[in-house]
Design an enzyme around this catalytic site. Structure first.
Site, PDB file in Angstrom:
ATOM      1  N   LYS A 145      78.983  69.000  36.965  1.00 38.06           N
ATOM      2  CA  LYS A 145      78.395  69.318  36.351  1.00 38.06           C
ATOM      3  C   LYS A 145      77.981  70.886  35.790  1.00 38.06           C
ATOM      4  O   LYS A 145      77.639  71.398  34.629  1.00 38.06           O
ATOM      5  CB  LYS A 145      76.556  68.800  36.916  1.00 38.06           C
ATOM      6  CG  LYS A 145      77.108  66.880  37.101  1.00 38.06           C
ATOM      7  CD  LYS A 145      75.290  66.590  37.972  1.00 38.06           C
ATOM      8  CE  LYS A 145      75.498  67.312  39.247  1.00 38.06           C
ATOM      9  NZ  LYS A 145      76.518  66.724  40.311  1.00 38.06           N
TER      10      LYS A 145
ATOM     11  N   ARG B 169      66.591  64.114  39.919  1.00 37.70           N
ATOM     12  CA  ARG B 169      67.921  63.538  40.587  1.00 37.70           C
ATOM     13  C   ARG B 169      66.550  62.522  41.237  1.00 37.70           C
ATOM     14  O   ARG B 169      67.514  62.161  42.364  1.00 37.70           O
ATOM     15  CB  ARG B 169      68.550  64.859  41.117  1.00 37.70           C
ATOM     16  CG  ARG B 169      68.122  65.205  42.515  1.00 37.70           C
ATOM     17  CD  ARG B 169      69.019  66.638  42.170  1.00 37.70           C
ATOM     18  NE  ARG B 169      70.501  66.636  42.833  1.00 37.70           N
ATOM     19  CZ  ARG B 169      70.986  67.036  43.297  1.00 37.70           C
ATOM     20  NH1 ARG B 169      71.384  67.797  42.805  1.00 37.70           N
ATOM     21  NH2 ARG B 169      71.823  66.792  43.982  1.00 37.70           N
TER      22      ARG B 169
ATOM     23  N   ARG C  77      86.820  72.988  46.867  1.00 35.59           N
ATOM     24  CA  ARG C  77      86.262  74.135  47.692  1.00 35.59           C
ATOM     25  C   ARG C  77      85.582  75.085  48.118  1.00 35.59           C
ATOM     26  O   ARG C  77      85.388  76.013  48.185  1.00 35.59           O
ATOM     27  CB  ARG C  77      84.657  73.811  46.247  1.00 35.59           C
ATOM     28  CG  ARG C  77      83.904  74.543  45.955  1.00 35.59           C
ATOM     29  CD  ARG C  77      82.570  74.231  44.429  1.00 35.59           C
ATOM     30  NE  ARG C  77      81.436  73.373  45.267  1.00 35.59           N
ATOM     31  CZ  ARG C  77      81.002  72.571  45.047  1.00 35.59           C
ATOM     32  NH1 ARG C  77      80.483  72.899  43.638  1.00 35.59           N
ATOM     33  NH2 ARG C  77      80.249  72.192  45.556  1.00 35.59           N
TER      34      ARG C  77
ATOM     35  N   ARG D 188      81.495  76.787  51.133  1.00 30.81           N
ATOM     36  CA  ARG D 188      80.098  76.314  50.374  1.00 30.81           C
ATOM     37  C   ARG D 188      79.130  75.756  51.622  1.00 30.81           C
ATOM     38  O   ARG D 188      80.339  74.086  52.018  1.00 30.81           O
ATOM     39  CB  ARG D 188      79.642  76.079  48.573  1.00 30.81           C
ATOM     40  CG  ARG D 188      78.062  75.818  48.587  1.00 30.81           C
ATOM     41  CD  ARG D 188      77.936  75.130  47.190  1.00 30.81           C
ATOM     42  NE  ARG D 188      77.138  73.408  47.039  1.00 30.81           N
ATOM     43  CZ  ARG D 188      77.038  72.504  45.768  1.00 30.81           C
ATOM     44  NH1 ARG D 188      77.422  73.776  44.681  1.00 30.81           N
ATOM     45  NH2 ARG D 188      76.770  71.581  46.070  1.00 30.81           N
TER      46      ARG D 188
ATOM     47  N   ARG E 173      76.287  63.184  50.327  1.00 26.54           N
ATOM     48  CA  ARG E 173      75.509  64.323  49.671  1.00 26.54           C
ATOM     49  C   ARG E 173      76.080  62.985  48.135  1.00 26.54           C
ATOM     50  O   ARG E 173      74.574  61.729  47.502  1.00 26.54           O
ATOM     51  CB  ARG E 173      75.958  64.481  48.243  1.00 26.54           C
ATOM     52  CG  ARG E 173      75.514  66.097  49.696  1.00 26.54           C
ATOM     53  CD  ARG E 173      76.614  67.105  49.465  1.00 26.54           C
ATOM     54  NE  ARG E 173      76.693  67.903  48.007  1.00 26.54           N
ATOM     55  CZ  ARG E 173      77.708  68.409  47.705  1.00 26.54           C
ATOM     56  NH1 ARG E 173      78.436  68.641  48.924  1.00 26.54           N
ATOM     57  NH2 ARG E 173      77.950  69.147  46.967  1.00 26.54           N
TER      58      ARG E 173
HETATM   59  P1  AP5 Z   1      81.076  71.115  39.996  1.00 28.04           P
HETATM   60  O1  AP5 Z   1      81.377  71.667  38.613  1.00 28.04           O
HETATM   61  O2  AP5 Z   1      80.041  72.649  40.508  1.00 28.04           O
HETATM   62  O3  AP5 Z   1      80.413  69.959  40.164  1.00 28.04           O
HETATM   63  P2  AP5 Z   1      79.209  69.764  40.352  1.00 28.04           P
HETATM   64  O4  AP5 Z   1      78.744  68.164  39.479  1.00 28.04           O
HETATM   65  O5  AP5 Z   1      77.879  70.741  39.668  1.00 28.04           O
HETATM   66  O6  AP5 Z   1      79.043  69.014  41.822  1.00 28.04           O
HETATM   67  P3  AP5 Z   1      78.290  70.136  42.818  1.00 28.04           P
HETATM   68  O7  AP5 Z   1      78.255  69.839  44.622  1.00 28.04           O
HETATM   69  O8  AP5 Z   1      77.768  71.666  42.702  1.00 28.04           O
HETATM   70  O9  AP5 Z   1      77.127  68.971  42.669  1.00 28.04           O
HETATM   71  P4  AP5 Z   1      75.234  68.098  43.545  1.00 28.04           P
HETATM   72  O10 AP5 Z   1      74.533  67.960  42.578  1.00 28.04           O
HETATM   73  O11 AP5 Z   1      75.989  67.710  44.934  1.00 28.04           O
HETATM   74  O12 AP5 Z   1      74.894  70.543  43.469  1.00 28.04           O
HETATM   75  P5  AP5 Z   1      73.472  70.796  43.232  1.00 28.04           P
HETATM   76  O13 AP5 Z   1      74.052  72.615  43.162  1.00 28.04           O
HETATM   77  O14 AP5 Z   1      72.800  70.437  42.825  1.00 28.04           O
HETATM   78  O15 AP5 Z   1      82.892  71.453  40.397  1.00 28.04           O
HETATM   79  C1  AP5 Z   1      82.773  70.867  42.181  1.00 28.04           C
HETATM   80  C2  AP5 Z   1      83.875  71.146  42.081  1.00 28.04           C
HETATM   81  O16 AP5 Z   1      85.006  70.751  41.534  1.00 28.04           O
HETATM   82  C3  AP5 Z   1      84.434  72.929  42.165  1.00 28.04           C
HETATM   83  O17 AP5 Z   1      84.895  73.412  42.911  1.00 28.04           O
HETATM   84  C4  AP5 Z   1      84.959  73.384  40.456  1.00 28.04           C
HETATM   85  O18 AP5 Z   1      85.545  74.491  39.894  1.00 28.04           O
HETATM   86  C5  AP5 Z   1      86.377  71.623  40.350  1.00 28.04           C
HETATM   87  N1  AP5 Z   1      86.487  70.939  38.814  1.00 28.04           N
HETATM   88  C6  AP5 Z   1      85.332  71.100  37.838  1.00 28.04           C
HETATM   89  N2  AP5 Z   1      85.874  70.193  37.382  1.00 28.04           N
HETATM   90  C7  AP5 Z   1      87.145  70.049  37.278  1.00 28.04           C
HETATM   91  C8  AP5 Z   1      88.079  69.449  36.604  1.00 28.04           C
HETATM   92  N3  AP5 Z   1      88.181  68.997  35.513  1.00 28.04           N
HETATM   93  N4  AP5 Z   1      89.253  69.463  37.387  1.00 28.04           N
HETATM   94  C9  AP5 Z   1      89.453  69.608  38.622  1.00 28.04           C
HETATM   95  N5  AP5 Z   1      88.476  69.707  39.279  1.00 28.04           N
HETATM   96  C10 AP5 Z   1      87.427  70.739  38.459  1.00 28.04           C
HETATM   97  O19 AP5 Z   1      73.187  70.575  44.954  1.00 28.04           O
HETATM   98  C11 AP5 Z   1      72.383  71.137  45.788  1.00 28.04           C
HETATM   99  C12 AP5 Z   1      72.460  70.269  47.021  1.00 28.04           C
HETATM  100  O20 AP5 Z   1      70.868  71.242  46.309  1.00 28.04           O
HETATM  101  C13 AP5 Z   1      71.704  68.697  46.648  1.00 28.04           C
HETATM  102  O21 AP5 Z   1      71.809  68.019  47.661  1.00 28.04           O
HETATM  103  C14 AP5 Z   1      70.353  69.266  47.258  1.00 28.04           C
HETATM  104  O22 AP5 Z   1      70.599  69.043  48.623  1.00 28.04           O
HETATM  105  C15 AP5 Z   1      69.790  69.904  46.287  1.00 28.04           C
HETATM  106  N6  AP5 Z   1      68.718  70.138  45.490  1.00 28.04           N
HETATM  107  C16 AP5 Z   1      69.254  70.086  44.051  1.00 28.04           C
HETATM  108  N7  AP5 Z   1      68.471  69.761  42.980  1.00 28.04           N
HETATM  109  C17 AP5 Z   1      67.895  69.159  43.350  1.00 28.04           C
HETATM  110  C18 AP5 Z   1      67.290  68.234  42.817  1.00 28.04           C
HETATM  111  N8  AP5 Z   1      66.982  68.293  41.756  1.00 28.04           N
HETATM  112  N9  AP5 Z   1      66.217  67.834  43.640  1.00 28.04           N
HETATM  113  C19 AP5 Z   1      66.016  67.427  45.769  1.00 28.04           C
HETATM  114  N10 AP5 Z   1      67.389  67.935  45.986  1.00 28.04           N
HETATM  115  C20 AP5 Z   1      68.164  69.020  45.028  1.00 28.04           C
END
Ligand code: AP5
Length: 185
Positions: free
Chosen positions: A15, A90, A126, A132, A143
């Site tokens: 994402k 979410r 990662r 992270r 998660r």
């Molecule tokens: P990446 O692009 O970072 O993927 P992502 O889907 O964004 O994954 P995240 O781990 O960042 O998502 P998340 O939903 O757990 O975290 P968030 O920050 O929203 O890619 C992941 C890896 O894969 C990278 O190394 C990338 O280089 C690699 N990659 C990408 N595309 C690829 C491809 N095509 N092929 C190979 N490799 C690839 O949330 C974190 C925390 O914050 C949550 O757990 C929660 O505690 C809190 N939080 C955030 N938003 C909320 C909310 N709305 N409500 C409540 N808590 C929240």
């Protein structure tokens, strides 16, 4: 082309990676609640102190806190003509709050489809590269459980606005699929 876009998908689906590229191509702000919350943790703000341990455990920050930071961000000038939401909403509560605060809040929901073993592999990679706090195997599995329980129901909530896109392959291949999908929506 729709300008109010939501990227949905499990942790590690890509994402954040895709959101940055799409936002750049469409000239809309990329609004990531994960990035905003991590910035608050790094800055040591009151919000950061409240959410640090919750995020490290892979749990969700409360709807109240997250809705407040998103409402504030969407009120900024650059979000008037559109935005790309990444990681928000979410929960159903967040989705309902967004609908209450913004008329026509979401145009298209792009659901990035990547299987569990692939996302675990990406996040463990990662972890080695970036360290992270929530990228260890136990927290990654949590998660994923939280995603299934609290976020996956948004697919039904958004119904016909949802388009699923294969999130596997190279970053460029996935981007190309998303842009084709958005051009049609
Ligand atoms: P990446 O692009 O970072 O993927 P992502 O889907 O964004 O994954 P995240 O781990 O960042 O998502 P998340 O939903 O757990 O975290 P968030 O920050 O929203 O890619 C992941 C890896 O894969 C990278 O190394 C990338 O280089 C690699 N990659 C990408 N595309 C690829 C491809 N095509 N092929 C190979 N490799 C690839 O949330 C974190 C925390 O914050 C949550 O757990 C929660 O505690 C809190 N939080 C955030 N938003 C909320 C909310 N709305 N409500 C409540 N808590 C929240």
């Amino acid at each position: 082309m729709a300008r109010r876009i939501l990227l949905l998908g499990p942790p590690g689906a890509g994402k954040g990676t895709q959101a940055a590229l799409i936002a750049n191509a469409l000239h809309v702000p990329h609004i990531s609640t994960g990035d905003m919350l991590r910035a608050a943790v790094v800055a040591g703000t009151d919000l950061g102190t409240q959410v640090e341990s919750i995020m490290a455990a892979g749990e969700l920050v409360s709807d109240r806190l997250v809705v407040a930071i998103v409402d504030e961000r969407l009120a900024e000038e650059d979000a008037r003509c559109g935005y790309l939401l990444d990681g928000f909403p979410r929960t159903l509560g967040q989705a309902e709050a967004l609908n209450d605060s913004v008329v026509d809040a979401i145009g298209t929901v792009v659901l990035l489809d990547v299987d569990t073993e692939e996302v675990v592999k990406r996040l463990l990679k990662r972890a080695e590269e970036e360290g992270r706090a929530d990228d260890n195997e136990e927290t990654i599995r949590r998660r994923l459980e939280v995603y299934e329980a609290d976020t996956a129901p948004l697919v039904a909530f958004y119904g016909a606005a949802v388009v699923a896109v294969d999130g596997t392959g190279t970053v460029d291949e996935v981007l190309s699929r998303i842009m084709i999908t958005l051009a049609k929506s």
